[in-house]
Design an enzyme around this catalytic site. Structure first.
Site, PDB file in Angstrom:
ATOM      1  CB  VAL A  72     -30.373  40.169  36.076  1.00  9.63           C
ATOM      2  CG1 VAL A  72     -29.716  39.241  34.886  1.00  9.63           C
ATOM      3  CG2 VAL A  72     -31.559  40.750  34.614  1.00  9.63           C
ATOM      4  CE  LYS A  99     -35.191  37.252  51.117  1.00 11.30           C
ATOM      5  NZ  LYS A  99     -33.814  37.381  51.604  1.00 11.30           N
ATOM      6  CE1 TYR A 141     -37.789  34.975  46.062  1.00 12.20           C
ATOM      7  CE2 TYR A 141     -39.367  36.293  47.143  1.00 12.20           C
ATOM      8  CZ  TYR A 141     -37.791  36.300  46.984  1.00 12.20           C
ATOM      9  OH  TYR A 141     -36.462  36.195  47.300  1.00 12.20           O
ATOM     10  CB  ALA A 161     -28.175  35.213  47.655  1.00  7.40           C
TER      11      ALA A 161
HETATM   12  P1  NAD Z   1     -25.666  37.083  44.374  1.00  7.73           P
HETATM   13  O1  NAD Z   1     -26.299  36.074  44.449  1.00  7.73           O
HETATM   14  O2  NAD Z   1     -25.990  38.459  43.151  1.00  7.73           O
HETATM   15  O3  NAD Z   1     -25.064  37.932  45.881  1.00  7.73           O
HETATM   16  C1  NAD Z   1     -24.619  36.729  47.054  1.00  7.73           C
HETATM   17  C2  NAD Z   1     -23.867  36.994  47.856  1.00  7.73           C
HETATM   18  O4  NAD Z   1     -23.525  36.586  48.585  1.00  7.73           O
HETATM   19  C3  NAD Z   1     -22.461  36.823  47.309  1.00  7.73           C
HETATM   20  O5  NAD Z   1     -21.427  37.672  47.628  1.00  7.73           O
HETATM   21  C4  NAD Z   1     -21.779  35.495  48.051  1.00  7.73           C
HETATM   22  O6  NAD Z   1     -19.962  35.714  47.903  1.00  7.73           O
HETATM   23  C5  NAD Z   1     -22.261  35.469  49.738  1.00  7.73           C
HETATM   24  N1  NAD Z   1     -22.459  34.985  49.378  1.00  7.73           N
HETATM   25  C6  NAD Z   1     -23.516  33.689  49.200  1.00  7.73           C
HETATM   26  N2  NAD Z   1     -22.967  32.340  50.289  1.00  7.73           N
HETATM   27  C7  NAD Z   1     -22.564  32.632  51.116  1.00  7.73           C
HETATM   28  C8  NAD Z   1     -21.613  31.699  52.129  1.00  7.73           C
HETATM   29  N3  NAD Z   1     -21.919  31.197  52.679  1.00  7.73           N
HETATM   30  N4  NAD Z   1     -20.395  32.956  52.709  1.00  7.73           N
HETATM   31  C9  NAD Z   1     -20.323  34.155  52.553  1.00  7.73           C
HETATM   32  N5  NAD Z   1     -20.445  35.069  51.178  1.00  7.73           N
HETATM   33  C10 NAD Z   1     -21.740  34.563  50.485  1.00  7.73           C
HETATM   34  O7  NAD Z   1     -27.478  37.516  45.558  1.00  7.73           O
HETATM   35  P2  NAD Z   1     -28.320  39.252  45.549  1.00  7.73           P
HETATM   36  O8  NAD Z   1     -29.951  38.908  44.462  1.00  7.73           O
HETATM   37  O9  NAD Z   1     -27.885  40.543  45.492  1.00  7.73           O
HETATM   38  O10 NAD Z   1     -29.248  39.105  46.552  1.00  7.73           O
HETATM   39  C11 NAD Z   1     -29.058  39.111  47.500  1.00  7.73           C
HETATM   40  C12 NAD Z   1     -29.859  39.898  48.518  1.00  7.73           C
HETATM   41  O11 NAD Z   1     -30.601  39.725  47.876  1.00  7.73           O
HETATM   42  C13 NAD Z   1     -31.263  38.442  49.678  1.00  7.73           C
HETATM   43  O12 NAD Z   1     -31.694  38.327  50.400  1.00  7.73           O
HETATM   44  C14 NAD Z   1     -32.186  38.493  48.272  1.00  7.73           C
HETATM   45  O13 NAD Z   1     -33.235  37.974  48.223  1.00  7.73           O
HETATM   46  C15 NAD Z   1     -31.862  40.013  48.229  1.00  7.73           C
HETATM   47  N6  NAD Z   1     -32.940  40.366  46.791  1.00  7.73           N
HETATM   48  C16 NAD Z   1     -32.413  40.203  45.564  1.00  7.73           C
HETATM   49  C17 NAD Z   1     -33.725  40.433  44.406  1.00  7.73           C
HETATM   50  C18 NAD Z   1     -33.355  40.327  42.830  1.00  7.73           C
HETATM   51  O14 NAD Z   1     -34.430  40.192  42.077  1.00  7.73           O
HETATM   52  N7  NAD Z   1     -32.052  39.674  42.717  1.00  7.73           N
HETATM   53  C19 NAD Z   1     -34.940  41.881  44.843  1.00  7.73           C
HETATM   54  C20 NAD Z   1     -34.924  41.771  46.030  1.00  7.73           C
HETATM   55  C21 NAD Z   1     -34.468  41.695  46.525  1.00  7.73           C
END
Ligand code: NAD
Ligand code: NA
Length: 398
Positions: A275, A245, A236, A140
């Site tokens: 969160v 997405k 969203y 992300a």
């Molecule tokens: P997060 O911000 O906690 O994690 C993001 C990760 O990506 C981290 O490990 C970060 O170091 C890494 N990252 C970012 N840019 C980078 C780069 N250029 N190179 C290497 N690593 C990089 O985010 P999250 O909420 O865990 O999201 C992960 C996925 O889950 C996303 O696709 C998000 O859309 C999806 N998602 C999130 C939710 C939610 O509510 N948080 C719900 C459903 C799906």
């Protein structure tokens, strides 16, 4: 140094190494308490492995299935009187716990969108593991530099077509207010967001891994998506991020073709709203999450990232008879409890009622805040935040 939380808007500028270690340990303990994931993955690459769903995926694979893991992320160690980032400390704590448990764990810190980091990862797989049998794609990011053209893209969080007005909350103060978000001005906003958060980089990873011959027969890959309730659709799922997405979800079938030689499978898992550092940046969503938490906790069906990832592995990707339950669009759904009609009806009702005055009673804003600070290693009762902490913690393999 003595490390206290310092926030700027939805960002926490500091992280606590000992607190993040407690967070990791709690997640490991949860997985151990659930028991072994039978027929689970054995050699796993997690892209975006340091926070949120990514670190929880890594923990579920390692401690639920005894998997060797390689994690790729973009984090910072401590420097110039500043503590490192939460993902740095998470990864340090994870690797130490994995080592103690006799599990292989190495990490690569750098830009996962680049060709260079992809090649570095491939070299490491070749040297240490030979092949991988699961690739989790959990990036992300608000920006991406395209590896072929050098163009830098920035994603936006905007509605498409019309202005969106709704309630939102500042989760630090608990103040509920109205927010108006202007729609995109041009197609470019959509294209840029797809370039950052769409499926192209996932495809590039899988193409490179396939060409390098480091994919095991029957390999699986999974990326994460979100749908959510109608009230967040304009910002969203029907907004710019939703277009990205859609692109990510469509990429799963492209990747499946790329993996046909090795009998591979590619899936998108639709996860629950939780969160994380990324979700706290989206307007309106924190208020929704704080109401959702209240309703789901009352019903005894609340999950955090680790509960979600254990369920994804144990009840979806690696089931006893090998079948993966999918929705009509071919997606894995672990947002099934969030989207239950009784849950959504109650959230909807609370949404209409929510004000600054009643938020403490009708929502779990306290739980939201606590989860937010926990992400950075704060608010853990077992940690003395007045004491000196060693901020120079290293990720052993880096
Ligand atoms: P997060 O911000 O906690 O994690 C993001 C990760 O990506 C981290 O490990 C970060 O170091 C890494 N990252 C970012 N840019 C980078 C780069 N250029 N190179 C290497 N690593 C990089 O985010 P999250 O909420 O865990 O999201 C992960 C996925 O889950 C996303 O696709 C998000 O859309 C999806 N998602 C999130 C939710 C939610 O509510 N948080 C719900 C459903 C799906
Ligand atoms: Na299983």
């Amino acid at each position: 140094m003595i490390i206290k939380p310092r926030t700027r808007g939805f960002i926490c500028l500091t992280s606590h190494p000992d607190g993040t270690a407690v967070n990791i340990k709690n997640q490991i303990d949860y997985v151990k308490s659930q028991g072994e994931i039978k027929n689970g993955p054995k050699k796993v690459l997690v892209i975006g492995a340091s926070t949120g769903f990514g670190i929880s995926s890594r923990i579920a694979a390692a401690f639920g299935s005894g998997a060797a893991t390689i994690g790729v992320f973009f984090e910072k160690p401590a420097a110039e009187g500043k503590p490192g980032t939460a993902g740095w400390y998470n990864s340090a704590a994870f690797e130490k716990e994995a080592q103690n448990a006799g599990l292989y764990a190495k990490s690569i810190n750098g830009d996962a969108f680049s060709d260079e980091i992809k090649q570095q990862t491939i070299e490491l797989i070749k040297k240490d593991l030979g092949t991988v049998d699961l690739i989790v794609y959990s990036l992300a990011s608000p920006r991406r530099t395209h590896p072929k053209t050098g163009v830098a893209y920035a994603s936006v969080l905007k509605p498409i077509g019309q202005t969106f007005s709704n309630k939102t909350v500042d989760f630090h103060t608990g103040i509920v207010s109205d927010i108006t978000i202007n729609p995109i001005e041009s197609q470019e906003d959509i294209d840029n967001t797809i370039a950052v958060m769409g499926g192209e980089d996932w495809k590039f990873w899988m193409e490179d891994l396939q060409k390098a011959g480091v994919l095991a027969d029957g390999v699986k890959t999974v990326a994460y998506s979100y749908i959510g309730p109608e009230l967040t659709f304009p910002i969203y799922r029907n907004g710019t991020i939703g277009q990205a997405k859609n692109d990510l979800e469509a990429t799963a079938s492209t990747i499946k073709t790329i993996l046909s030689d090795v009998n591979g499978e590619a899936y998108v898992s639709v996860n629950k709203a939780l969160v994380t550092q990324s979700s706290s940046a989206i307007p309106v969503v924190p208020l929704y999450i704080s109401l959702l938490y209240k309703v789901m906790k009352e019903k005894g069906i609340h999950e955090g990232t680790i509960e979600q990832m254990y369920r994804l592995f144990n009840d979806r990707l690696y089931t006893a008879d090998g079948t993966i339950p999918l929705d009509a669009e071919g997606r894995i759904r672990i947002d099934d409890w969030e989207m239950r009609e009784d849950v959504q009806q109650e959230v909807d009702k609370l949404w209409k009622e929510a004000t600054t005055e009643n938020l403490g009673q009708i929502s779990d804003i306290e739980g939201y805040r606590n989860d937010f600070f926990n992400l950075f290693g704060f608010n853990f009762g077992s940690i003395d935040y007045e004491a000196e902490a060693d901020e120079q913690v290293n990720v052993p393999s880096i």
